[in-house]
Design a protein around this motif. Structure first.
Motif, PDB file in Angstrom:
ATOM      1  N   PHE A  15       0.840  -1.197   0.000  1.00 41.06           N
ATOM      2  CA  PHE A  15       0.000   0.000   0.000  1.00 41.06           C
ATOM      3  C   PHE A  15       0.877   1.251   0.000  1.00 41.06           C
ATOM      4  N   LYS A  16       1.931   1.229   0.823  1.00 40.22           N
ATOM      5  CA  LYS A  16       2.820   2.388   0.918  1.00 40.22           C
ATOM      6  C   LYS A  16       3.503   2.667  -0.419  1.00 40.22           C
ATOM      7  N   ILE A  20       2.987   6.011  -2.700  1.00 36.43           N
ATOM      8  CA  ILE A  20       4.091   6.871  -3.129  1.00 36.43           C
ATOM      9  C   ILE A  20       4.036   7.083  -4.633  1.00 36.43           C
ATOM     10  N   ARG A  21       3.760   6.024  -5.371  1.00 36.39           N
ATOM     11  CA  ARG A  21       3.644   6.154  -6.841  1.00 36.39           C
ATOM     12  C   ARG A  21       2.500   7.085  -7.213  1.00 36.39           C
ATOM     13  N   LEU A  22       1.371   6.952  -6.535  1.00 36.34           N
ATOM     14  CA  LEU A  22       0.233   7.827  -6.805  1.00 36.34           C
ATOM     15  C   LEU A  22       0.584   9.271  -6.476  1.00 36.34           C
ATOM     16  N   ALA A  23       1.280   9.478  -5.368  1.00 38.78           N
ATOM     17  CA  ALA A  23       1.675  10.834  -4.969  1.00 38.78           C
ATOM     18  C   ALA A  23       2.602  11.452  -5.996  1.00 38.78           C
ATOM     19  N   GLU A  24       3.490  10.660  -6.570  1.00 39.72           N
ATOM     20  CA  GLU A  24       4.377  11.170  -7.607  1.00 39.72           C
ATOM     21  C   GLU A  24       3.606  11.531  -8.871  1.00 39.72           C
ATOM     22  N   ALA A  25       2.497  10.822  -9.118  1.00 35.75           N
ATOM     23  CA  ALA A  25       1.717  11.062 -10.327  1.00 35.75           C
ATOM     24  C   ALA A  25       0.767  12.255 -10.187  1.00 35.75           C
ATOM     25  N   VAL A  26       0.069  12.355  -9.052  1.00 34.54           N
ATOM     26  CA  VAL A  26      -0.970  13.386  -8.920  1.00 34.54           C
ATOM     27  C   VAL A  26      -0.690  14.408  -7.835  1.00 34.54           C
ATOM     28  N   GLY A  27       0.383  14.235  -7.081  1.00 30.73           N
ATOM     29  CA  GLY A  27       0.703  15.153  -5.997  1.00 30.73           C
ATOM     30  C   GLY A  27       0.312  14.567  -4.654  1.00 30.73           C
ATOM     31  N   VAL A  39      -1.670  13.689   5.004  1.00 35.03           N
ATOM     32  CA  VAL A  39      -0.648  14.164   4.079  1.00 35.03           C
ATOM     33  C   VAL A  39       0.743  13.971   4.693  1.00 35.03           C
ATOM     34  N   ALA A  40       0.865  14.221   5.984  1.00 36.01           N
ATOM     35  CA  ALA A  40       2.163  14.079   6.651  1.00 36.01           C
ATOM     36  C   ALA A  40       2.652  12.632   6.597  1.00 36.01           C
ATOM     37  N   THR A  41       1.752  11.696   6.757  1.00 40.83           N
ATOM     38  CA  THR A  41       2.127  10.284   6.702  1.00 40.83           C
ATOM     39  C   THR A  41       2.649   9.932   5.320  1.00 40.83           C
ATOM     40  N   LEU A  42       1.947  10.378   4.299  1.00 42.12           N
ATOM     41  CA  LEU A  42       2.379  10.118   2.923  1.00 42.12           C
ATOM     42  C   LEU A  42       3.723  10.786   2.653  1.00 42.12           C
ATOM     43  N   GLY A  43       3.909  11.982   3.191  1.00 39.27           N
ATOM     44  CA  GLY A  43       5.188  12.669   3.043  1.00 39.27           C
ATOM     45  C   GLY A  43       6.321  11.905   3.712  1.00 39.27           C
ATOM     46  N   ASN A  44       6.061  11.352   4.886  1.00 45.01           N
ATOM     47  CA  ASN A  44       7.079  10.547   5.582  1.00 45.01           C
ATOM     48  C   ASN A  44       7.472   9.330   4.757  1.00 45.01           C
ATOM     49  N   TRP A  45       6.479   8.650   4.186  1.00 43.54           N
ATOM     50  CA  TRP A  45       6.771   7.477   3.362  1.00 43.54           C
ATOM     51  C   TRP A  45       7.627   7.868   2.160  1.00 43.54           C
TER      52      TRP A  45
END
Length: 108
Positions: A15-16, A20-27, A39-45
């Motif tokens: 999932f992580k 991360i891949r989704l965050a790189e694609a859409v922010g 958002v902070a959790t995703l940023g940490n990952w």
């Protein structure tokens, strides 16, 4: 005033990696909203993943490849099952649409 305790959520490594891949694609903000994670959790990952890549730590949980080891037959069977489920859901929606139209017309 009592504070509500939020239970600590556990996320799988797969999932992580996908998050991360989704965050790189859409922010990060959009990915966090879609996935329902802070958002902070995703940023940490993301940060841990970047640091692990720069150090060369290929064995890191966040960086591991999540290639599926399932056989093609299993994937085809799941695909078939999902297509049937989608067809059933579409039929249900169509029936509800027609029923709604019938009752709306009858109430006038």
């Amino acid at each position: 005033m009592s504070e509500k305790l939020v239970p600590k959520r556990q996320y799988t490594d797969e999932f992580k990696v996908e998050a991360i891949r989704l965050a790189e694609a859409v922010g990060q903000h959009e990915a966090a909203r879609r996935l329902g994670v802070p958002v902070a959790t995703l940023g940490n990952w993301s940060r841990r993943s970047r640091n692990a890549k720069s150090i060369g730590d290929v064995d890191s949980h966040e960086v591991k490849s999540t290639r599926s080891t399932r056989s093609i037959n299993d994937l085809e069977a799941e695909n078939s099952r999902l297509r049937k489920e989608l067809a059933s859901a579409r039929l249900d929606i169509e029936i509800l649409r027609k029923a709604t139209a019938y009752f709306v017309k009858g109430s006038r």
